[in-house]
Design a protein around this motif. Structure first.
Motif, short mmCIF file in Angstrom:
data_model
loop_
_atom_site.label_atom_id
_atom_site.label_comp_id
_atom_site.label_asym_id
_atom_site.label_seq_id
_atom_site.Cartn_x
_atom_site.Cartn_y
_atom_site.Cartn_z
N ARG A 138 0.85 -1.19 0.00
CA ARG A 138 0.00 0.00 0.00
C ARG A 138 0.89 1.24 0.00
N PRO A 139 1.37 1.66 -1.18
CA PRO A 139 2.23 2.85 -1.23
C PRO A 139 1.43 4.10 -0.87
N ARG A 140 2.13 5.11 -0.42
CA ARG A 140 1.48 6.40 -0.21
C ARG A 140 1.15 6.99 -1.58
N LEU A 141 -0.05 7.52 -1.73
CA LEU A 141 -0.50 8.06 -3.01
C LEU A 141 -0.62 9.58 -2.90
N ALA A 142 0.13 10.28 -3.73
CA ALA A 142 0.07 11.74 -3.78
C ALA A 142 -0.78 12.15 -4.98
#
Length: 356
Positions: free
Chosen positions: A36-40
């Motif tokens: 679950r990568p951080r989403l910008a």
């Protein structure tokens, strides 16, 4: 849902389907698995009103850490000053090379967010979620990302393919009619340069309602054509040049209108008509210019735009020292088939003056 696989040096999938925006978390999960990568999320203030909070809420409910950056809409924001603000946002939110930039919006958003992703920490993944017709059929596919400089449009950029492209034609419902038809210039272009049957298919659907009834087919056809072109010529040194049909002269019309009077799509529409008329004197079948003008006129797009010799000269680079004596212009050998033609710039200007 339709899927197109783009096997460039950095392979990715294009997903097309009604209601697909709501499926974004699941489709992103397919690309990243259990991670679950951080989403910008990067968007503009117009798109944010319609879809910004909705998308971020969907992603957060799916377990993604999300942050959002919103900038003022319009070409005037596609510059290094905005990119610097994005860099600050990415830094403040701890975006690392394992995280992802999500471009939510039209062509300006995709180009700017993609440029920021390509250059932040020497590249982080980015996902395109285009919300305009122009972005869905053209700018979100192919990996061209860039910003404008004082010296001209798209002068600072890169070839940087997205990790995933998610297209929901339902987002087109919020487009004003002129913006929708603006994108149709690029749609018609694909028929002109590659697929005669597709051109006539479009010519038989001159209304927004008729086009939207077949919009998934239209998006798929345009993206599939661009996929074929980009896979053969990812870095724009050969075949990919045909995608510039109407653009060289269109840039002159944008310049003539000080980038305010004419939109990109309007300028490209008139540029295609001018290129077809010019081509008729160099081998294009004489009925082709009439067919293109009729199709674009039915869509409410301009077929002629007044342009001064100096603006033409600036667009083809004749006003710059050392820019070279020749220019490659994309012309139609017949409807559905384009090829590059090298002309001396001075000769091109004389021929364009004769068309005015």
């Amino acid at each position: 849902m339709k899927t197109i696989q783009v096997n460039t040096g950095r392979p990715y999938r294009i997903q097309i389907g009604s209601g697909l925006l709501d499926q974004a978390p699941a489709l992103i999960a397919q690309a990243y698995g259990d991670r679950r990568p951080r989403l910008a999320v990067i968007t503009d203030d117009t798109v944010d009103q319609f879809y910004g909070d909705h998308l971020t809420a969907l992603l957060e409910r799916a377990g993604y850490p999300v942050c959002k950056f919103v900038f003022p809409h319009g070409e005037q924001s596609k510059n290094l000053q905005t990119v610097h603000a994005v860099y600050g946002f990415l830094s403040e939110n701890g975006i690392t090379r394992t995280d992802v930039v999500v471009a939510l919006g039209g062509g300006v958003v995709g180009a700017l967010a993609g440029f920021a992703a390509a250059t932040w920490l020497r590249s982080v993944d980015f996902i395109q979620i285009p919300t305009t017709l122009l972005a869905q059929v053209d700018s979100s596919v192919g990996g061209k990302v860039a910003v404008d400089l004082a010296h001209g449009k798209n002068l600072a950029g890169a070839f940087y393919q997205p990790r995933l492209v998610l297209m929901d034609p339902d987002t087109l419902d919020t487009l004003p009619l002129p913006v929708f038809m603006d994108g149709m210039a690029e749609v018609v272009k694909y028929g002109c340069i590659w697929d005669e049957d597709f051109f006539h298919f479009l010519a038989g659907r001159p209304s927004r309602q008729a086009l939207m009834a077949d919009i998934e087919h239209i998006l798929y056809t345009c993206c599939d054509i661009k996929r074929k072109v980009v896979m053969e010529d990812e870095l724009d040194t050969g075949l990919r040049m045909i995608l510039n049909f109407g653009h060289t002269l269109g840039h002159a019309y944008e310049l003539a209108g000080h980038y305010v009077e004419w939109t990109h799509g309007q300028a490209v529409a008139a540029g295609m008509c001018a290129a077809a008329r010019l081509g008729a004197r160099l081998g294009t079948p004489p009925e082709v210019p009439e067919q293109i003008e009729a199709a674009l006129s039915a869509l409410g797009l301009p077929t002629r735009i007044s342009c001064s010799k100096s603006d033409y000269a600036a667009a083809v680079g004749l006003d710059k020292k050392g820019a070279g004596a020749d220019i490659t212009l994309i012309l139609l050998d017949q409807m559905g088939h384009a090829s590059p033609h090298k002309l001396p710039k001075a000769e091109l200007l004389k021929r364009l003056e004769a068309l005015q």
